[in-house]
Design a protein around this motif. Structure first.
Motif, short mmCIF file in Angstrom:
data_model
loop_
_atom_site.label_atom_id
_atom_site.label_comp_id
_atom_site.label_asym_id
_atom_site.label_seq_id
_atom_site.Cartn_x
_atom_site.Cartn_y
_atom_site.Cartn_z
N GLU A 128 -8.75 11.74 -10.68
CA GLU A 128 -7.88 12.37 -11.68
C GLU A 128 -6.96 11.38 -12.39
N ALA A 129 -6.79 10.18 -11.85
CA ALA A 129 -5.83 9.22 -12.41
C ALA A 129 -6.25 8.77 -13.80
N ARG A 130 -5.28 8.66 -14.69
CA ARG A 130 -5.52 8.13 -16.02
C ARG A 130 -4.84 6.77 -16.21
N MET A 131 -3.94 6.42 -15.31
CA MET A 131 -3.25 5.13 -15.36
C MET A 131 -2.74 4.82 -13.96
N ASN A 132 -2.28 3.59 -13.77
CA ASN A 132 -1.68 3.14 -12.51
C ASN A 132 -2.64 3.26 -11.32
N TYR A 133 -3.92 2.97 -11.55
CA TYR A 133 -4.85 2.95 -10.42
C TYR A 133 -5.51 1.58 -10.23
N GLU A 134 -5.04 0.56 -10.96
CA GLU A 134 -5.65 -0.76 -10.84
C GLU A 134 -5.40 -1.40 -9.47
N ASN A 135 -4.39 -0.91 -8.75
CA ASN A 135 -4.11 -1.41 -7.41
C ASN A 135 -4.52 -0.41 -6.33
N PHE A 136 -5.27 0.61 -6.70
CA PHE A 136 -5.64 1.67 -5.76
C PHE A 136 -6.30 1.10 -4.51
N HIS A 137 -7.28 0.21 -4.69
CA HIS A 137 -8.06 -0.31 -3.56
C HIS A 137 -7.17 -1.05 -2.56
N LEU A 138 -6.12 -1.72 -3.06
CA LEU A 138 -5.22 -2.46 -2.19
C LEU A 138 -4.35 -1.50 -1.38
N ALA A 139 -3.73 -0.55 -2.07
CA ALA A 139 -2.89 0.43 -1.37
C ALA A 139 -3.72 1.27 -0.41
N PHE A 140 -4.94 1.61 -0.81
CA PHE A 140 -5.82 2.41 0.04
C PHE A 140 -6.10 1.68 1.35
N LEU A 141 -6.44 0.39 1.29
CA LEU A 141 -6.72 -0.36 2.52
C LEU A 141 -5.50 -0.42 3.43
N LEU A 142 -4.34 -0.65 2.84
CA LEU A 142 -3.13 -0.68 3.66
C LEU A 142 -2.89 0.65 4.36
N LYS A 143 -3.00 1.75 3.63
CA LYS A 143 -2.73 3.06 4.22
C LYS A 143 -3.82 3.44 5.22
N LEU A 144 -5.06 3.11 4.94
CA LEU A 144 -6.16 3.41 5.86
C LEU A 144 -5.97 2.68 7.19
N ASP A 203 -8.27 -10.51 -1.05
CA ASP A 203 -8.88 -11.39 -0.06
C ASP A 203 -8.13 -11.33 1.27
N ALA A 204 -6.79 -11.27 1.20
CA ALA A 204 -6.00 -11.21 2.42
C ALA A 204 -6.23 -9.90 3.18
N LEU A 205 -6.35 -8.79 2.44
CA LEU A 205 -6.60 -7.50 3.08
C LEU A 205 -7.97 -7.45 3.74
N VAL A 206 -8.97 -7.99 3.08
CA VAL A 206 -10.31 -8.04 3.70
C VAL A 206 -10.26 -8.89 4.97
N ALA A 207 -9.57 -10.03 4.91
CA ALA A 207 -9.43 -10.87 6.10
C ALA A 207 -8.69 -10.12 7.21
N TYR A 208 -7.67 -9.37 6.84
CA TYR A 208 -6.90 -8.58 7.81
C TYR A 208 -7.81 -7.57 8.53
N TYR A 209 -8.67 -6.91 7.78
CA TYR A 209 -9.63 -5.99 8.38
C TYR A 209 -10.63 -6.72 9.27
#
Length: 230
Positions: A128-144, A203-209
């Protein structure tokens, strides 16, 4: 026994001439695999194979037995047909990345309604997002990561864990603010990140996982995601 459950489509492989085996994360039963017959034919009703595209939200009636690894579907539909996610390049690339991560980290265990609700809410936000989703994947990984048992409490803890495992990650004010905002604020909260900072954090988040889950290994969609979103 017939059971009703909701699910999130993750991936599928071809099975025999006209069927597929679909991997679905379900609300009731966790990660499951289902044989779906006669969906790869010209006569398949309503293009049913589209129901198993990444992150499609499903309503299902399934045949479930505890002693089986492969189950069958009685009924399947979606109440949330996508209007943007599969058709916009940035969103579909994010969906590809998220799906690859979920395929690597979700386990075949009992369902988790809290985790399932988080995943559904995340998918609906991205759709549904029309803006402010360019960092979605980063925030998603942190919250997951919190649902998976290794979420950092702060940007500083994230940095420390990476450095303790010999990953050269150093915080600066921009990254500290971004990480703490993603940890504490809802998806879609505006965060200013340069292209280079976004790639560095990815890259840091993938390494963290990879540090916390051995099965993560190489994430093949990262180069595409870096190119599309930066």
């Amino acid at each position: 026994m017939l059971q009703k459950t909701r699910g999130i489509a993750l991936s599928y492989i071809r099975y025999r001439e006209t069927s597929i085996i679909a991997r679905v994360y379900t609300e009731e039963f966790g990660l499951q695999s289902y044989i779906v017959n006669s969906v790869r034919t010209a006569r398949s009703k309503n293009n049913r194979i589209a129901l198993f595209q990444p992150l499609t939200l499903l309503e299902m009636v399934v045949y479930f037995k505890n002693d089986r690894d492969l189950h069958r579907l009685s009924e399947v539909k979606t109440n949330h047909p996508f209007q943007s996610l599969p058709f916009e390049v940035a969103k579909s690339t994010i969906a590809m990345f998220v799906t690859e991560i979920l395929n690597k980290v979700l386990k075949e265990e009992a369902g988790s309604p809290i985790l399932f609700r988080f995943l559904v809410d995340s998918v609906l936000f991205l759709e549904e997002a029309r803006m402010n989703y360019e960092n979605f994947h980063l925030a998603f990984l942190l919250k997951l990561s919190f649902f998976l048992g290794f979420g950092p409490e702060s940007a500083r803890e994230f940095e420390n864990q990476l450095q303790e495992n010999s990953y050269p990650f150093l915080l600066d004010p921009e990254m500290t603010t971004a990480l703490n905002t993603m940890l504490r604020q809802p998806l879609g909260t505006p965060i200013a990140l340069t292209r280079s900072a976004r790639n560095e954090l990815l890259d840091a988040l993938v390494a963290y996982y990879q540090i916390h889950i051995d099965s993560v290994g190489e994430v093949k969609s990262v180069p595409v995601l870096r190119e599309v979103l930066g």
